[in-house]
Design a protein around this motif. Structure first.
Motif, PDB file in Angstrom:
ATOM      1  N   ARG A   7       0.913  -1.503   0.193  1.00  0.00           N
ATOM      2  CA  ARG A   7      -0.522  -0.022  -0.034  1.00  0.00           C
ATOM      3  C   ARG A   7       0.839   1.363  -0.383  1.00  0.00           C
ATOM      4  N   PRO A   8       0.370   2.059  -0.860  1.00  0.00           N
ATOM      5  CA  PRO A   8       1.052   4.082  -0.480  1.00  0.00           C
ATOM      6  C   PRO A   8       1.218   3.442   0.555  1.00  0.00           C
ATOM      7  N   GLY A 299      -1.669   8.299  -2.051  1.00  0.00           N
ATOM      8  CA  GLY A 299      -1.895   7.256  -1.637  1.00  0.00           C
ATOM      9  C   GLY A 299      -3.717   6.729  -0.448  1.00  0.00           C
TER      10      GLY A 299
END
Length: 584
Positions: A7-8, A299
């Motif tokens: 995940r960012p 994100g």
């Protein structure tokens, strides 16, 4: 950066979309809630720096809107504070912005009849109407407004806005009195009075613009607008330029005005309603597009519906403090992001810094020359003209470039407010053009490649004799129903050997209106007269419901509706194998 599970990594600031009021701090203030001191320190630095950019910018934008420069500071304080609590973006910087400032001026100038108090009341009322429209739009779930402007239309629209901004500052940067509210009228007026250029004003404006362009590109993290205006103010004071005709801002009231509604009547509000809708579309589209760009980079999600609430409340707040319509600022947001801003704490710091300026900075603001503020508007306008995007459109597809240029021309010819409607109309017409004449193809088998493919893409593709497999790459609706029928029949009539079945690959046909259903019935009639069997493959459940309701399912028959192309081709081959031989 990438965090766990791919995940960012946004510094721990990601949050789920927020769905209502009164549930605690917004995601944009999560750093405070979580006690992330390093993030808060970065937000403080970013907030102070953004304030240094914001002060001269919003003074200039208030001038652009036709208001006292201090109105820009009032609107900025109110909008930033409200958005920090309600917005779904962690980083977005809201407040006075060039496009909405220009739209404000063009809307109000013919209504205020030169009365400054009436002008200010109209500007505040316009902000309140924009806020109200946003809040009503949220209730009506109109968040899709953010998608009404395609990228070419938006780029072209902003370029037109930029040119109008520049023409509107000709008087401030040259000293030549100009008249008119349209681009062409202002140019003609300027050309007629160009002999009256005031050299000190022109030199000062040119120097400020050159400083902004040069230093802004070399040292983008410096508060270049503030430095430029302060240097211009110092030069004006040292050389006594105000005594030879260089205009300055003059007395600036300290503090904030008492919140109050504007004193205008229902008839005036009615005159503002249509322009307010145009401002809302532009402001909201800009807000969501800018917010999404930075959210994607970091994100975390942007909630378009919540953005409508936040923008609406920010505009209401700006209207109550005698400001004017506000939106987001891409440049100020980018500055904050580059300095580590990860939450709306940075906006609250900016609010405190601007309040300090309002309380003690009046004498300094009063010395700002309007030529420098005009140069700052021209600088902002030049940044709105995205030549790289125009070149990209030209490389990608000439029709996209034509659409962008048409949007620019529409704004210049019909004006900013009607240009909004023209831009939306161009987007819709472009969509209808693409839907009404989509790609289609006849499918065949390609040796060594699984599935069936367009024979135009693969010249060695082999069709099944007697079977025309036809694909139409768009939902069927009133805009393309007749085109679909005509092109499907053309595929049947061109078949060699003659077609026995028409197999419609419906994978792209996810929608069917009554006009399209009638066209399908007419196609079946045409096929009956030719002795060709209509069949369907890859029919989605939603389409099957429409076929059922229109009677097409019963007419074609379930035995002629297939789940896949291979099962349909196999059924055709079986039908040919079981058919009695033709008499010799």
């Amino acid at each position: 950066m990438v965090g766990p599970a791919g995940r960012p990594d946004d510094g721990g600031m990601s949050a789920r979309p927020w769905s209502g009021l009164g549930t605690g701090l917004r995601p944009g203030l999560a750093a405070v809630r979580r006690g992330e001191h390093r993030a808060v320190r970065a937000d403080v630095v970013a907030g102070v720096t953004v304030a240094a950019y914001l002060v001269p910018q919003v003074l200039a934008y208030a001038e652009l809107a036709g208001l006292a420069p201090v109105a820009g500071l009032w609107a900025a304080v109110a909008a930033l504070a409200v958005y920090a609590v309600l917005g779904s973006s962690h980083q977005l910087s809201v407040g006075p912005e060039a496009t909405t400032a220009l739209m404000t001026a063009i809307t109000i100038a013919p209504l205020a009849a030169g009365d400054p108090q009436r002008y200010a009341a109209f500007a505040a009322a316009l902000a309140l109407l924009v806020g109200g429209i946003c809040l009503v739009g949220r209730v009506a779930r109109l968040g899709a407004l953010a998608d009404l402007l395609s990228r070419p239309v938006l780029v072209g629209y902003l370029a037109g806005i930029a040119l109008i901004m520049i023409s509107g500052q000709l008087q401030n940067v040259t000293g030549v009195p100009t008249h008119g509210t349209t681009f062409l009228a202002q140019l003609v007026s300027f050309a007629g009075g160009v002999h009256a250029v005031h050299p000190p004003t022109l030199v000062l404006a040119a120097a400020v613009l050159a400083f902004l362009l040069a230093v802004g590109s070399l040292l983008p993290r410096l508060p270049v607008p503030l430095l430029a205006v302060l240097l211009a103010a110092a030069a004006t004071a040292l050389l006594s330029l105000d005594r030879i005709g260089v205009q300055v801002v003059g007395a600036v009231p300290s503090g904030l005005p008492v919140p109050a509604g504007p004193a205008i009547g229902p008839a005036d509000l009615a005159n503002l309603l249509l322009p307010a809708i145009g401002v809302t579309i532009v402001a909201f589209s800009d807000n969501v597009l800018t917010g999404r760009a930075f959210a994607a980079k970091r994100g975390y999600p942007i909630d378009a519906s919540q953005e409508m609430v936040a923008l609406g409340a920010a505009n209401v707040a700006a209207g109550l403090v005698q400001g004017f319509p506000v939106s987001s600022s891409g440049s100020r947001t980018a500055i904050g992001d580059s300095l580590g801003a990860r939450s709306q704490v940075s906006s609250l710091v900016t609010v405190l810094a601007v309040l300090l300026v309002l309380v003690v900075g009046g004498p300094v603001l009063a010395t700002f020359p309007t030529a420098a503020l005009g140069a700052l508007v021209v600088y902002a306008a030049l940044r709105l003209i995205d030549l790289a995007e125009f070149r990209r459109f030209a490389r990608f597809r000439r029709s996209e470039l034509a659409l962008a240029l048409a949007s620019t021309v529409a704004v210049l010819v019909v004006g900013v407010l009607y240009g909004v409607l023209a831009a939306v109309g161009l987007s819709i017409l472009d969509l209808l053009r693409k839907v009404s004449r989509p790609h289609d193809g006849i499918l065949g088998f390609v040796p060594g490649l699984a599935g069936m493919h367009d024979v135009d893409d693969y010249p060695n593709a082999e069709t099944v004799p007697g079977l025309v497999v036809y694909r139409y790459d768009a939902p069927l609706c009133f805009a393309n129903a007749e085109d679909f029928r005509r092109r499907a029949l053309a595929a049947v009539d061109a078949a060699d050997p003659p077609a026995e079945w028409l197999l419609l690959n419906t994978e792209a046909i996810i929608e069917l209106d009554v006009t399209a259903a009638d066209a399908l019935h007419a196609l079946c009639d045409d096929l009956d007269r030719r002795g060709v069997v209509p069949t369907l493959a890859r029919v989605k459940q939603d389409l099957l419901v429409y076929l059922d309701g229109s009677g097409l399912r019963a007419r074609i028959g379930d035995e002629r509706i297939f789940p896949t192309l291979p099962t349909a081709v196999a059924a055709f081959r079986r039908s040919r194998a079981s058919a009695p031989p033709e008499p010799s």
